[in-house]
Write an enzyme that holds these catalytic residues in place. Structure first.
Site, short mmCIF file in Angstrom:
data_model
loop_
_atom_site.label_atom_id
_atom_site.label_comp_id
_atom_site.label_asym_id
_atom_site.label_seq_id
_atom_site.Cartn_x
_atom_site.Cartn_y
_atom_site.Cartn_z
N GLU A 29 0.85 -1.11 0.29
CA GLU A 29 0.19 -0.07 -0.15
C GLU A 29 0.89 1.24 -0.02
OE1 GLU A 29 -2.92 2.20 3.24
OE2 GLU A 29 -3.21 0.03 2.94
N ASP A 35 3.09 0.29 -38.81
CA ASP A 35 1.72 -0.19 -38.80
C ASP A 35 1.02 1.22 -39.80
OD1 ASP A 35 1.14 1.59 -36.77
OD2 ASP A 35 1.49 0.16 -35.33
N LYS A 55 0.45 -4.45 -41.59
CA LYS A 55 0.47 -5.78 -40.81
C LYS A 55 -0.76 -6.24 -40.16
CE LYS A 55 0.84 -3.38 -36.11
NZ LYS A 55 1.72 -3.37 -34.95
N ASP A 93 8.30 4.51 -33.96
CA ASP A 93 7.05 4.01 -33.37
C ASP A 93 7.14 4.64 -31.82
OD1 ASP A 93 4.87 2.41 -32.94
OD2 ASP A 93 5.72 0.44 -32.68
N GLY A 142 8.35 -5.94 -28.79
CA GLY A 142 9.19 -5.60 -29.79
C GLY A 142 8.81 -6.52 -31.02
N GLY A 143 7.94 -7.17 -30.95
CA GLY A 143 7.61 -8.16 -32.10
C GLY A 143 7.36 -7.45 -33.47
#
Length: 310
Positions: A36, A167, A190, A216, A222-223
């Site tokens: 906590e 992408d 992709k 990015d 990391g793929g």
């Protein structure tokens, strides 16, 4: 003006304080045995303009709760205005209902920060710009592109560079970099079957003979970058670079190092978990991008932040 640092960005907070020639406010952030979080502001902040530097990066939930509790402590200590400075805004990928019966967690986080007592939010390169609209308080979204483009021009022969978006969703981000360095743009098409996994379908653009710069903003496994680099090599790219903001939970164990030779990463990252860093990572360090914004507010000038985007 007071500058309070959480545990996620201690080094960046110290750099900002040094740039502004002020001391970090005395604050203690501790944990009980059950983890906590307990916060104590150890100096007077009554009537002060307070800036809290705290990313909600890995570990995202701990850092988010720490931010909320710090803000609550400052509000109860009668701070005049509280600005939450989030170099990285976690949960930004959950900005819409991607599937049935899924949450919009980005909106929930915005509500929590507002309810905790923040008066303003200052962040850098939101994953989705529309998240600014999730807040009901003023929000400034600064951009790191000027820092990266300056670094690229200093280090690389941009006559042979090609900027690549890994992408379709990152095209706008990559185009900003490409326009600033006057380089062509390519796009990786992709398909993502599930979070953290992707399959490269096509490369849109002629990358043969080009030194490709992958842009990015969030790296998880990391793929995507590794798969994109592999496909770029197959299509004749001669040099491989990755350019990203190194944010979130970054893991490179499954990425062949010969595919991605160098790394340029913005200083938005967390201080914990150094074992998760990519080997040889370099980080353009520009605390003044955040500090200039604060300096204007500290003097009550309420200056425009537009000059920071140049």
């Amino acid at each position: 003006m007071k500058l309070v640092a959480g545990n996620s960005n201690q080094s960046l907070a110290r750099a900002i304080a040094q740039y502004l020639e002020i001391e970090l406010a005395q604050a203690a952030v501790r944990r009980f045995a059950d983890q906590e979080i307990f916060v104590e502001i150890q100096e007077n902040v009554r009537g002060e303009d307070v800036f809290v530097v705290q990313s909600t990066s890995f570990p995202a939930n701990d850092n988010l709760m720490e931010l909320l509790i710090i803000i609550d402590a400052l509000r109860r200590a009668s701070a005049r205005r509280i600005t939450a400075v989030l170099p990285y805004f976690g949960y930004a990928r959950q900005d819409r209902k991607s599937l049935a019966r899924t949450p919009i967690s980005a909106k929930l986080v915005c509500n929590m920060i507002t309810t905790a007592g923040a008066d303003r939010v200052l962040t850098v390169d939101l994953h989705a710009g529309q998240i600014q609209g999730f807040f009901d308080i003023p929000t400034d979204n600064l951009f790191a592109a000027p820092v990266f483009t300056r670094d690229i021009k200093e280090r690389y022969d941009h006559n042979h560079l090609m900027v690549v978006s890994p992408d379709v969703g990152g095209v706008v981000r990559a185009r900003i970099i490409a326009k600033r360095i006057d380089a062509p743009l390519a796009i990786v098409d992709k398909r993502r079957e599930r979070p953290g996994e992707s399959e490269i379908m096509n490369i849109i653009g002629d990358v043969a003979g080009r030194a490709c710069l992958l842009v990015d903003d969030i790296v998880d496994s990391g793929g995507t970058l590794c798969n994109a680099a592999d496909e770029l090599l197959k299509q004749g790219a001669t040099l491989r670079r990755r350019l990203h903001h190194a944010r979130g939970a970054v893991g490179w164990r499954g990425c062949p190092h010969h595919l991605l030779q160098a790394d340029r990463a913005g200083d938005h990252r967390h201080d914990r978990g150094d074992e998760r860093r990519a080997d040889g990572a370099q980080h353009p360090h520009r605390p003044d991008r955040l500090a200039d914004r604060r300096s204007g507010e500290a003097h009550g000038a309420e200056k425009s932040v537009s000059s920071l985007f140049d």
